[in-house]
Design a protein around this motif. Structure first.
Motif, PDB file in Angstrom:
ATOM      1  N   VAL A 125       0.586   9.728  -5.007  1.00 57.05           N
ATOM      2  CA  VAL A 125       0.442  10.503  -3.679  1.00 57.05           C
ATOM      3  C   VAL A 125       0.124   9.471  -2.754  1.00 57.05           C
ATOM      4  N   THR A 126       0.995   9.338  -1.758  1.00 57.76           N
ATOM      5  CA  THR A 126       1.027   8.220  -0.917  1.00 57.76           C
ATOM      6  C   THR A 126       1.500   8.788   0.595  1.00 57.76           C
ATOM      7  N   ASN A 127       1.193   8.153   1.645  1.00 59.26           N
ATOM      8  CA  ASN A 127       1.744   8.459   3.006  1.00 59.26           C
ATOM      9  C   ASN A 127       3.153   7.947   3.214  1.00 59.26           C
ATOM     10  N   SER A 128       3.991   8.400   4.204  1.00 57.89           N
ATOM     11  CA  SER A 128       5.148   8.194   4.438  1.00 57.89           C
ATOM     12  C   SER A 128       5.500   6.672   4.822  1.00 57.89           C
ATOM     13  N   GLU A 129       4.389   5.930   5.392  1.00 58.18           N
ATOM     14  CA  GLU A 129       4.387   4.665   5.857  1.00 58.18           C
ATOM     15  C   GLU A 129       4.364   3.660   4.885  1.00 58.18           C
ATOM     16  N   GLN A 130       3.463   4.082   3.601  1.00 65.16           N
ATOM     17  CA  GLN A 130       3.570   3.085   2.438  1.00 65.16           C
ATOM     18  C   GLN A 130       4.303   3.240   1.536  1.00 65.16           C
ATOM     19  N   TYR A 131       5.225   4.166   1.565  1.00 69.01           N
ATOM     20  CA  TYR A 131       6.103   4.715   0.233  1.00 69.01           C
ATOM     21  C   TYR A 131       6.838   3.564  -0.197  1.00 69.01           C
ATOM     22  N   PHE A 132       7.658   2.965   0.859  1.00 65.03           N
ATOM     23  CA  PHE A 132       8.286   1.725   0.122  1.00 65.03           C
ATOM     24  C   PHE A 132       7.873   0.537  -0.226  1.00 65.03           C
ATOM     25  N   LEU A 133       6.773   0.340   0.203  1.00 66.16           N
ATOM     26  CA  LEU A 133       5.723  -0.434  -0.234  1.00 66.16           C
ATOM     27  C   LEU A 133       5.543  -0.308  -1.419  1.00 66.16           C
ATOM     28  N   PHE A 186      -2.511  -2.819  -2.155  1.00 68.02           N
ATOM     29  CA  PHE A 186      -1.199  -3.560  -2.384  1.00 68.02           C
ATOM     30  C   PHE A 186      -1.533  -5.333  -2.131  1.00 68.02           C
ATOM     31  N   CYS A 187      -2.607  -5.436  -1.961  1.00 69.53           N
ATOM     32  CA  CYS A 187      -2.767  -6.951  -1.922  1.00 69.53           C
ATOM     33  C   CYS A 187      -2.719  -7.661  -3.178  1.00 69.53           C
ATOM     34  N   LYS A 188      -2.260  -8.760  -3.289  1.00 69.12           N
ATOM     35  CA  LYS A 188      -2.118  -9.307  -4.714  1.00 69.12           C
ATOM     36  C   LYS A 188      -3.358 -10.465  -4.912  1.00 69.12           C
ATOM     37  N   PHE A 189      -4.540  -9.842  -5.041  1.00 68.39           N
ATOM     38  CA  PHE A 189      -5.595 -10.806  -5.135  1.00 68.39           C
ATOM     39  C   PHE A 189      -5.906 -11.452  -6.419  1.00 68.39           C
ATOM     40  N   ILE A 190      -5.487 -10.921  -7.612  1.00 67.51           N
ATOM     41  CA  ILE A 190      -5.911 -11.251  -8.815  1.00 67.51           C
ATOM     42  C   ILE A 190      -4.702 -11.594  -9.757  1.00 67.51           C
ATOM     43  N   ASP A 191      -4.743 -12.569 -10.167  1.00 66.09           N
ATOM     44  CA  ASP A 191      -3.192 -12.843 -11.309  1.00 66.09           C
ATOM     45  C   ASP A 191      -1.899 -12.262 -10.633  1.00 66.09           C
ATOM     46  N   GLU A 192      -1.843 -12.490  -9.458  1.00 69.22           N
ATOM     47  CA  GLU A 192      -0.497 -12.225  -8.749  1.00 69.22           C
ATOM     48  C   GLU A 192      -0.088 -10.839  -9.002  1.00 69.22           C
ATOM     49  N   LYS A 194      -1.922  -3.015 -11.026  1.00 68.00           N
ATOM     50  CA  LYS A 194      -2.941  -3.102 -12.306  1.00 68.00           C
ATOM     51  C   LYS A 194      -2.969  -1.738 -12.756  1.00 68.00           C
ATOM     52  N   THR A 195      -3.325  -0.780 -11.804  1.00 70.08           N
ATOM     53  CA  THR A 195      -3.556   0.695 -11.992  1.00 70.08           C
ATOM     54  C   THR A 195      -2.483   1.409 -12.652  1.00 70.08           C
ATOM     55  N   LEU A 196      -1.033   0.932 -12.416  1.00 68.38           N
ATOM     56  CA  LEU A 196       0.039   1.339 -12.899  1.00 68.38           C
ATOM     57  C   LEU A 196       0.245   0.919 -14.385  1.00 68.38           C
ATOM     58  N   LYS A 197      -0.185  -0.466 -14.509  1.00 69.61           N
ATOM     59  CA  LYS A 197       0.047  -0.915 -15.822  1.00 69.61           C
ATOM     60  C   LYS A 197      -1.194  -0.337 -16.809  1.00 69.61           C
ATOM     61  N   ARG A 198      -2.159  -0.478 -16.257  1.00 70.57           N
ATOM     62  CA  ARG A 198      -3.346   0.343 -17.047  1.00 70.57           C
ATOM     63  C   ARG A 198      -3.133   1.347 -17.778  1.00 70.57           C
ATOM     64  N   ASN A 199      -2.624   2.450 -16.839  1.00 70.83           N
ATOM     65  CA  ASN A 199      -2.381   4.054 -17.275  1.00 70.83           C
ATOM     66  C   ASN A 199      -1.332   4.199 -17.955  1.00 70.83           C
ATOM     67  N   LEU A 215       6.906   1.770  -3.509  1.00 66.10           N
ATOM     68  CA  LEU A 215       8.055   1.665  -4.482  1.00 66.10           C
ATOM     69  C   LEU A 215       8.576   0.426  -4.718  1.00 66.10           C
ATOM     70  N   ASP A 216       8.593  -0.642  -3.967  1.00 65.69           N
ATOM     71  CA  ASP A 216       8.741  -2.094  -4.349  1.00 65.69           C
ATOM     72  C   ASP A 216       7.930  -2.651  -5.359  1.00 65.69           C
ATOM     73  N   GLN A 217       6.676  -2.229  -5.254  1.00 58.81           N
ATOM     74  CA  GLN A 217       5.733  -2.949  -6.131  1.00 58.81           C
ATOM     75  C   GLN A 217       5.696  -2.236  -7.499  1.00 58.81           C
ATOM     76  N   LEU A 218       6.111  -0.901  -7.641  1.00 59.56           N
ATOM     77  CA  LEU A 218       6.301  -0.104  -8.774  1.00 59.56           C
ATOM     78  C   LEU A 218       7.696  -0.884  -9.567  1.00 59.56           C
ATOM     79  N   GLU A 219       8.696  -0.962  -8.803  1.00 54.72           N
ATOM     80  CA  GLU A 219       9.834  -1.647  -9.387  1.00 54.72           C
ATOM     81  C   GLU A 219       9.892  -2.921  -9.952  1.00 54.72           C
TER      82      GLU A 219
END
Length: 456
Positions: free
Chosen positions: A53-61, A26-32, A38-43, A63-67
């Protein structure tokens, strides 16, 4: 194809940027953009939809990045506890049709050669349609001891190798037919499940039970008591190293798992002196350094080959080549009970985020940002009083049996034990300063009575 994205992990190898509740994908190291994005866009260019597939703690994070990308056709599968890759992949496969072809990818890898990536996926898909379980072998360009290896002859897998010592890794590099195990796979759902049932029947049965008892919505929620029964094994141990249907696609796709600060350094832009720095930083006679700082200006004099990572609550300084020892730092911090291994001062929530500005004996000060139309849970606390000051926007507030509007520069007091809720009814962000006072100020002193996001 359908992309199964494995989005777990503890996020400690790139501490203090990455944390357990904010791991490196979830860290934005490259190209913001984050590695997850990048995985989502590439695939998304190659697959019709994805299951994250993620855990409950990271779901909303996640989801935000997906949106942020506006990518549709996404399904989330939430694990209450991680049980390794075999369980995660199996549970996602149970949600698919038997003849679906899936691409399984980690969420935290960097792939630069997209043209070659497309080609190898086409090759892998053709093999998968012949009922093969396909993995990908990355052509190594140096002797790496942190990866498993695949010994191959063309598409045939001769053997899987554990992480080697440096002498063995050097020998693998010289032989030329040994590849890094990428952790990516392509196969038909029915073939994978049949091989799992044959070679790891306990994982198959317990995962099947967990799937049947799950809440099948989006997100797809699994029960803790079912997940804990699933043996924790990787897909390699459970299936790939035992099946006779395995094929490998050797590839050179400019791949990196960004598993260390040295790896990150190699993939970031450098100035004429070999330094990775931001525009605000200043160097004097300093070479080949990795300097990461979001807020403060970092100035260096006469240093070489250092890693300097500055965050609001932690600073890491290491010689290049030794950052793998950060795991020892994590162990020492955890023994002291220090929270900086788990979360940043900024914490993401489904309704927005909060930043810890200051904390001390019996007090904590937060800046809270609530997204338009979002609301916090209806809740109460047993150990703290709260003072809210609206600094920007308009708040709808419930305290006890009263509901009222609070605007800029207005103030609300919530006594411990009182049921309360904060909501943003407007179309712009709501910002408040929250001052907590009490004898216990941690996040587990929240009793949720009603929650829009189905959290416990």
């Amino acid at each position: 194809m359908i992309n199964i994205i494995l989005c777990g992990g503890s996020g400690t190898r790139l501490w203090p940027i990455s944390r357990k509740l904010y791991p490196k994908q979830f860290c934005k190291f490259i190209d913001e953009e984050s590695l997850f994005q990048k995985t989502l866009k590439r695939n998304a260019e190659l697959c019709e939809r994805n299951i994250v597939v993620t855990n409950s703690e990271q779901y909303f994070l996640a989801l935000d990045q997906l949106e942020e990308l506006n990518i549709k056709n996404s399904q989330f599968l939430l694990e209450p506890i991680g049980r390794n890759t075999a369980a995660a992949i199996t549970l996602a496969c149970f949600a698919l049709k038997q003849d679906d072809i899936v691409l399984v990818t980690p969420s935290d890898h960097l792939i630069k050669n997209k043209k070659e990536y497309r080609r190898i996926l086409e090759e892998a898909e053709n093999l998968a349609r012949e009922d093969k379980l396909v993995t990908f072998g990355i052509k190594p360009n140096y002797a790496e001891t942190g990866f498993g290896y695949i010994e191959a002859h063309g598409n045939d897998v001769l053997s899987f190798k554990e992480k080697p010592d440096i002498e063995t890794a050097t020998l693998y590099l010289q032989k030329g037919n040994y590849y890094w195990n990428s952790g990516m796979f392509v196969f038909k759902v029915s073939v994978y499940l049949e091989e799992l049932k044959t070679h790891a029947p306990t994982i198959f049965k317990t995962a099947q039970k967990a799937y049947s008892n799950a809440i099948k919505e989006n997100p797809f929620r699994l029960r803790f008591e079912d997940m804990i029964e699933i043996p924790s094994k990787s897909i390699d141990y459970a299936v790939m190293e035992k099946s006779n249907k395995i094929k490998v696609v050797p590839c050179d796709i400019q791949w990196s798992d960004l598993g260390s600060f040295e790896s990150l350094y190699e993939n970031l832009y450098k100035d004429k002196d070999g330094n990775v720095i931001s525009e605000k930083d200043i160097t004097l006679n300093s070479k080949n350094n990795l300097i990461l700082s979001r807020d403060r200006i970092v100035s260096t004099i006469d240093i070489e080959d250092l890693i300097i990572v500055d965050t609001p609550d932690a600073l890491l300084i290491s010689k290049k080549g030794n950052s793998h020892k950060v795991k020892e730092i994590i162990e020492k911090l955890e023994k002291k009970g220090v929270k900086v291994t788990n979360m940043h001062t900024i914490t993401h929530r489904p309704w927005g985020l909060y930043t810890i500005l200051e904390e001390g004996y019996r007090f904590k000060i937060k800046k809270i940002v609530v997204k338009p139309g979002a609301k916090l849970s209806l809740q109460k606390h047993y150990h703290r009083n709260e003072h809210w000051i609206v600094v920007n926007g308009t708040a709808k507030v419930i305290v006890g049996d009263k509901e009222f509007i609070v605007r800029d520069n207005e103030y609300v007091y919530i006594q411990k034990g009182e049921v309360h809720r904060l909501e943003n009814p407007e179309k712009m962000n709501l910002e408040i300063i929250e001052i907590q006072v009490g004898d216990y100020l941690e996040e587990d002193d929240i009793v949720r009575i009603q929650d829009e996001y189905k959290r416990n």
